[in-house]
Design a protein around this motif. Sequence first.
Motif, short mmCIF file in Angstrom:
data_model
loop_
_atom_site.label_atom_id
_atom_site.label_comp_id
_atom_site.label_asym_id
_atom_site.label_seq_id
_atom_site.Cartn_x
_atom_site.Cartn_y
_atom_site.Cartn_z
N ILE A 1 0.85 -1.19 0.00
CA ILE A 1 0.00 0.00 0.00
C ILE A 1 0.88 1.24 0.00
CG2 ILE A 1 -1.87 -1.17 1.21
CD1 ILE A 1 -1.00 0.50 3.73
N ASP A 2 0.32 2.34 -0.48
CA ASP A 2 1.01 3.63 -0.42
C ASP A 2 -0.01 4.70 -0.09
OD1 ASP A 2 -0.41 4.09 -2.81
OD2 ASP A 2 1.31 3.55 -4.07
N THR A 3 0.27 5.92 -0.47
CA THR A 3 -0.60 7.04 -0.09
C THR A 3 -1.91 7.07 -0.88
OG1 THR A 3 0.61 8.47 -1.63
CG2 THR A 3 1.31 8.47 0.68
N THR A 4 -2.11 6.09 -1.76
CA THR A 4 -3.38 5.99 -2.47
C THR A 4 -4.30 4.94 -1.85
OG1 THR A 4 -2.59 4.34 -4.08
CG2 THR A 4 -2.23 6.67 -4.61
N ASP A 5 -3.85 4.36 -0.73
CA ASP A 5 -4.60 3.26 -0.11
C ASP A 5 -4.85 3.54 1.37
OD1 ASP A 5 -4.25 1.19 -2.40
OD2 ASP A 5 -2.18 1.76 -1.92
N LEU B 1 -5.41 0.79 4.74
CA LEU B 1 -5.36 -0.62 5.08
C LEU B 1 -5.97 -0.84 6.46
CD1 LEU B 1 -4.42 -3.51 4.38
CD2 LEU B 1 -2.24 -2.98 5.51
N PRO C 1 -7.47 -3.94 2.27
CA PRO C 1 -6.95 -2.73 1.63
C PRO C 1 -8.05 -2.10 0.76
CG PRO C 1 -6.20 -4.69 0.45
CD PRO C 1 -7.12 -5.17 1.54
N LEU C 2 -8.20 -0.79 0.86
CA LEU C 2 -9.17 -0.07 0.03
C LEU C 2 -8.49 1.13 -0.60
CD1 LEU C 2 -12.40 0.01 2.25
CD2 LEU C 2 -11.93 -1.49 0.31
N LYS C 3 -8.90 1.47 -1.81
CA LYS C 3 -8.35 2.64 -2.49
C LYS C 3 -8.92 3.92 -1.88
CE LYS C 3 -5.36 1.17 -5.41
NZ LYS C 3 -3.95 1.60 -5.24
N ARG C 4 -8.06 4.90 -1.72
CA ARG C 4 -8.48 6.20 -1.22
C ARG C 4 -8.94 7.08 -2.38
NH1 ARG C 4 -3.35 7.33 2.73
NH2 ARG C 4 -3.55 9.42 1.88
N ASP C 5 -9.78 8.04 -2.06
CA ASP C 5 -10.16 9.05 -3.03
C ASP C 5 -10.10 10.41 -2.35
OD1 ASP C 5 -12.40 9.17 -1.42
OD2 ASP C 5 -13.74 8.22 -2.86
N SER D 1 -16.20 4.20 3.86
CA SER D 1 -15.71 2.89 3.41
C SER D 1 -16.88 1.92 3.24
CB SER D 1 -14.71 2.31 4.42
OG SER D 1 -13.55 3.12 4.49
#
Length: 286
Positions: free
Chosen positions: A65-69, A71, A123-127, A163
């Motif tokens: 994961i990174d700053t677009t996710d 967890l 894990p989920l994608k951020r928006d 979420s």
Amino acid sequence: MTITLPNYILENKELYQIISDDKILVSKSTIYKKDKLFLRNSVHIAILLINGGKTLHLKNSDISIDTTDILYLSQGNYFMSEIIGNENGYESILVFFDDEYVFNFIKRYNITVDTDEQEDVLPLKRDEFINTCIGTINKYFEKNIENSIDLVKLKLDEIFLYSLSKDKEKFAAFLNKIIQTKSSRIKYILEENLDIINSVDDMCKLTRLNSKALRKEMNRLYNKNPKEWLDERRLHRAVTLLKNTQKSISQIATSCGYSSVSWFIIQFKKYYKMTPLLYREQKVRE
């Protein structure tokens, strides 16, 4: 490197910025750890990255994961490593929450968890909406704001609700995992971390229960008081090592948390009516 969360954070406050009360703990760190970490997480956690990344090492796969996710991890033991971000920087926010927080959230918003599925790792994608919430939580660490913990809880509720609306099936499965394992939470924590439990105080620390609450829970789960349970489990571990390894009696005593070999032998003989060495010799002959 082994880290017991969130205890490690509370014991190393100089390394973290912390906002907390008795229900939730939020920490911010800018310290990058080079080694793979073994995380013993005694509550649930939401990982919100500001800079850099993390890799969760599962049995059959890895999740990066990174700053677009975002967890979510339910309570459990995990291997994880950290990844340097922009300009060799690293920055993360960890939100720790317990069963009670989740149940109050479900009740507070009249949520129906209508799934049989269970997800302990999500894990989920951020928006833009999630990023705004995380940015706001980050600001609470930058300014001394009164009632910051209550403001963080509101933002965490927003993240949970969003979420749930964004991916209802998966987030409901994460909530269901917590619901379905609540009754066995203490049992799992203790049995999965037996190798680092050397006293009843260690049991209280890991489970985040005071001695009175721990005694009540142990009587419910095992019909034993904490010391009886600990003595029995340590001796069972010793028996396993005697049967299946070539470790010396001294090494086994140490690995089972005994402060001296003589005390280990006394306790073992009291329980099994023979010394550890005689027990091993008999098992070899069988």
